[in-house]
Every structure is written in structure tokens, then in C-alpha cells.
Design a protein around this motif. Structure first.
Motif, PDB file in Angstrom:
ATOM      1  N   ALA A 126       0.826  -1.211   0.000  1.00 47.75           N
ATOM      2  CA  ALA A 126       0.000   0.000   0.000  1.00 47.75           C
ATOM      3  C   ALA A 126       0.859   1.259   0.000  1.00 47.75           C
ATOM      4  CB  ALA A 126      -0.918  -0.001   1.224  1.00 47.75           C
ATOM      5  N   VAL A 127       2.032   1.176   0.618  1.00 50.10           N
ATOM      6  CA  VAL A 127       2.883   2.361   0.721  1.00 50.10           C
ATOM      7  C   VAL A 127       3.330   2.852  -0.653  1.00 50.10           C
ATOM      8  CG1 VAL A 127       5.004   1.014   0.994  1.00 50.10           C
ATOM      9  CG2 VAL A 127       4.903   3.348   1.874  1.00 50.10           C
ATOM     10  N   PHE A 185       7.373   6.162   7.100  1.00 47.35           N
ATOM     11  CA  PHE A 185       6.352   5.716   8.042  1.00 47.35           C
ATOM     12  C   PHE A 185       5.475   4.600   7.501  1.00 47.35           C
ATOM     13  CE2 PHE A 185       7.448   9.876   9.678  1.00 47.35           C
ATOM     14  CZ  PHE A 185       7.381   9.716  11.051  1.00 47.35           C
ATOM     15  N   GLY A 186       5.341   4.509   6.175  1.00 46.47           N
ATOM     16  CA  GLY A 186       4.416   3.526   5.632  1.00 46.47           C
ATOM     17  C   GLY A 186       3.000   3.813   6.104  1.00 46.47           C
ATOM     18  N   THR A 187       2.340   2.800   6.609  1.00 46.43           N
ATOM     19  CA  THR A 187       0.986   2.972   7.147  1.00 46.43           C
ATOM     20  C   THR A 187       0.996   3.074   8.672  1.00 46.43           C
ATOM     21  OG1 THR A 187       0.697   0.560   7.137  1.00 46.43           O
ATOM     22  CG2 THR A 187      -0.076   1.770   5.206  1.00 46.43           C
ATOM     23  N   ARG A 188       2.174   3.155   9.260  1.00 47.93           N
ATOM     24  CA  ARG A 188       2.291   3.227  10.723  1.00 47.93           C
ATOM     25  C   ARG A 188       2.172   4.674  11.205  1.00 47.93           C
ATOM     26  NH1 ARG A 188       6.763   0.861   8.898  1.00 47.93           N
ATOM     27  NH2 ARG A 188       8.038   2.586   9.700  1.00 47.93           N
ATOM     28  N   GLN A 202      -5.602  -2.381   1.932  1.00 44.35           N
ATOM     29  CA  GLN A 202      -6.311  -1.224   2.454  1.00 44.35           C
ATOM     30  C   GLN A 202      -5.341  -0.057   2.673  1.00 44.35           C
ATOM     31  OE1 GLN A 202      -9.686  -0.955   3.000  1.00 44.35           O
ATOM     32  NE2 GLN A 202      -9.778  -2.924   1.957  1.00 44.35           N
ATOM     33  N   GLY A 203      -5.900   1.120   2.796  1.00 41.99           N
ATOM     34  CA  GLY A 203      -5.090   2.288   3.109  1.00 41.99           C
ATOM     35  C   GLY A 203      -4.088   2.652   2.037  1.00 41.99           C
ATOM     36  N   ARG A 204      -4.506   2.606   0.777  1.00 41.29           N
ATOM     37  CA  ARG A 204      -3.561   2.869  -0.307  1.00 41.29           C
ATOM     38  C   ARG A 204      -3.214   4.342  -0.438  1.00 41.29           C
ATOM     39  NH1 ARG A 204      -5.999  -0.032  -5.388  1.00 41.29           N
ATOM     40  NH2 ARG A 204      -7.946   0.577  -4.391  1.00 41.29           N
TER      41      ARG A 204
END
Length: 291
Positions: free
Chosen positions: A36-37, A91-94, A202-204
């Protein structure tokens, strides 16, 4: 008319096509689409990159330092996109809240400290500019956090179109085309994100895309207000109203089903109303000049 269509094809269609191709690689190549990232970083780069390419088509590659103050704008697009991609990579999705605060602080701080713009030489004006960019990043990050990428890009499409026409009404052709390129790229992103959405992670879209897009839209508004060459001057609230449509995403988690539909309609119709208003005024002005 033919010259205008050709100009739009080169300055809007070509940048949007290039950036849509880059987005397609990140969204559909099997080795990339699982992360996603990468989609977030690709949107962070491609949305402002479309406007940067528009400037190259219209004005050539701007120099550093620029010959005119406003020509720093394309470099802010590129810097905002690179910052967004960097935030995605780091951070990516974090920790999206922490990432958005850091991105907003960097973007706002750099904008207020380094940018040399007309009538923005004073300390108070620089602080205001930094706050506008920083708050824009925070708001857009909160919008992206709703995890509705297709709807978000659709609303951005409408907001970019409204801003493009507003800039056209202010006699800023290059800026109008740049906003149009962002709008067209957002439309392409909405279509691409909707394809195979069920099998995608998710969270693209996240803080990275929010940073790149917010920097581009806010700077277009700020420069547009400073270089408003329209006959009567466009009220500042109408400039900000153009890009306010996506903000309805913030209330969706608290709304009922019917309320969500109403909010989305308002978000879509708000920039459309501004666009129609300006279009009517432009036609009336043209008729007055003709008579």
C-alpha cells in the motif's frame, strides 16, 4: 478554439497521461500492488508532478533562483511531492497521526522560511503562509485517513476543476492549466483505484499523498490570490471554497447513511457551484465586451 484545445491537450492531457501511467505501474504491477505504501508514494509524487510538467510545457524548465518570484511555484510542487514520498517511505501505514504532524511541520516551516513571494516578505505574512500549508497537510491527511480512496480522488477531481476555472477567471492561464492537470490526474487515479479495489490492500492513500496534494493546492491558491488579474478581483473566500469539497470526508464517520450521501453530494456540488458561478460571470463579461 483549435489552439486552445491543442494547448489543453499538451499542458493538461499529456501530464495527466504520464502520471496516470506511473500510477498504473504502482497499482497493477504484481510486485508493487501488494504494498500500500507504494500507491501512497506514487500519488504523492504524481499529483503535483502533473502540475510541474505543465509548467515545463508552458514555460520551460524554471531556473533556480527563478527569474520571477511566482516561478518558484513548480519547484514547490516537486518539493511537496518528494516530501510526501519520503514520509510514505519512512512511516508507511504506521503512526499516521505522528507522520502527518511531522509532514505538516516540515512543509509549513520550509514554506514560511524559504519561499520569497509577492507581499509575503513580512514575518506575519510568512507565518500565515506556513500555517496555511501546514494546516492544509493536516486536513488532507485526515481526509485520506477515511480510507475511501476512490471517493476522495473523485472529490479532488471536482476541487481541482473548480480551482482551474477560478484561476482562468483571474487571467492566470498557466496556473489554470496546472490545476487542470492535477484535476485530470486525480480523475485518472479514481478510475485506477476503483479497478480491482477488492483485491488491493487497504489504506492505499495516506499521509504521503496528502502532503504532496495539499502543498500543490494550497500554493496554487496562495499564488492565485497574489496574482489575481480579474477585473473586480475574486474574493479570497471563493478561492478557498474551490478546494473545500473534499473536507466533507471528515464528517462521514459521524453521519448516518443518508447523511453520508448528502455530505458527498455537498462535497461534489460545492466546487461545481463555484465553477458554474465563475463560468456565468465569464460569459457575461465576454458579452459585455462584445457589445
Amino acid at each position: 478554439m483549435d489552439a486552445m484545445i491543442e494547448q489543453a491537450m499538451w499542458a493538461v492531457g499529456m501530464p495527466a497521461a504520464i502520471c496516470a501511467g506511473l500510477l498504473a505501474l504502482a497499482l497493477f504491477v504484481p510486485a508493487f500492488r501488494r504494498h500500500a505504501v507504494l500507491a501512497d508514494a506514487a500519488c504523492a509524487l504524481c499529483l503535483p508532478l502533473a502540475a510541474f510538467i505543465t509548467f515545463i510545457v508552458e514555460k520551460g524548465l524554471p531556473t533556480l533562483p527563478p527569474e520571477q518570484k511566482w516561478l518558484i511555484l513548480p519547484w514547490t510542487f516537486l518539493a511537496g511531492g518528494m516530501l510526501g514520498a519520503g514520509v510514505s517511505g519512512a512511516f508507511g501505514t504506521r503512526s499516521p497521526s505522528v507522520a502527518s504532524v511531522i509532514a505538516a511541520a516540515i512543509a509549513g516551516g520550509v514554506a514560511g522560511w524559504l519561499l520569497v513571494l509577492p507581499d509575503l516578505d513580512g514575518l506575519d505574512a510568512r507565518i500565515t503562509l506556513g500555517l496555511q500549508v501546514g494546516i492544509g497537510v493536516l486536513v488532507m491527511a485526515a481526509i485520506m485517513r477515511q480510507a475511501r480512496p476512490v471517493l476522495t480522488c473523485t472529490l479532488i477531481w471536482g476541487a481541482g476543476a473548480a480551482l482551474s476555472l477560478t484561476l482562468l477567471a483571474s487571467s492566470n492561464i498557466t496556473l489554470s492549466l496546472a490545476a487542470g492537470a492535477i484535476s485530470a490526474t486525480a480523475a485518472a487515479a479514481a478510475i485506477l483505484l476503483s479497478i480491482g479495489a477488492k483485491s488491493a490492500p487497504q489504506g492505499r492513500l495516506g499521509v504521503g499523498a496528502a502532503t504532496g496534494l495539499a502543498c500543490a493546492l494550497v500554493m496554487l491558491v496562495v499564488i492565485g490570490v497574489r496574482y489575481d488579474n480579474s477585473w473586480d478581483g475574486i474574493p479570497q473566500w471563493r478561492w478557498w471554497m474551490c478546494i473545500a469539497g473534499p473536507c466533507v470526508m471528515l464528517i462521514l464517520p459521524f453521519a448516518t447513511t443518508k447523511g453520508r450521501v448528502a455530505a458527498v453530494l455537498v462535497g461534489g456540488l460545492l466546487p461545481a457551484a463555484v465553477t458554474a458561478w465563475l463560468a456565468i460571470e465569464m460569459v457575461q463579461d465576454a458579452m459585455d465586451v462584445g457589445f
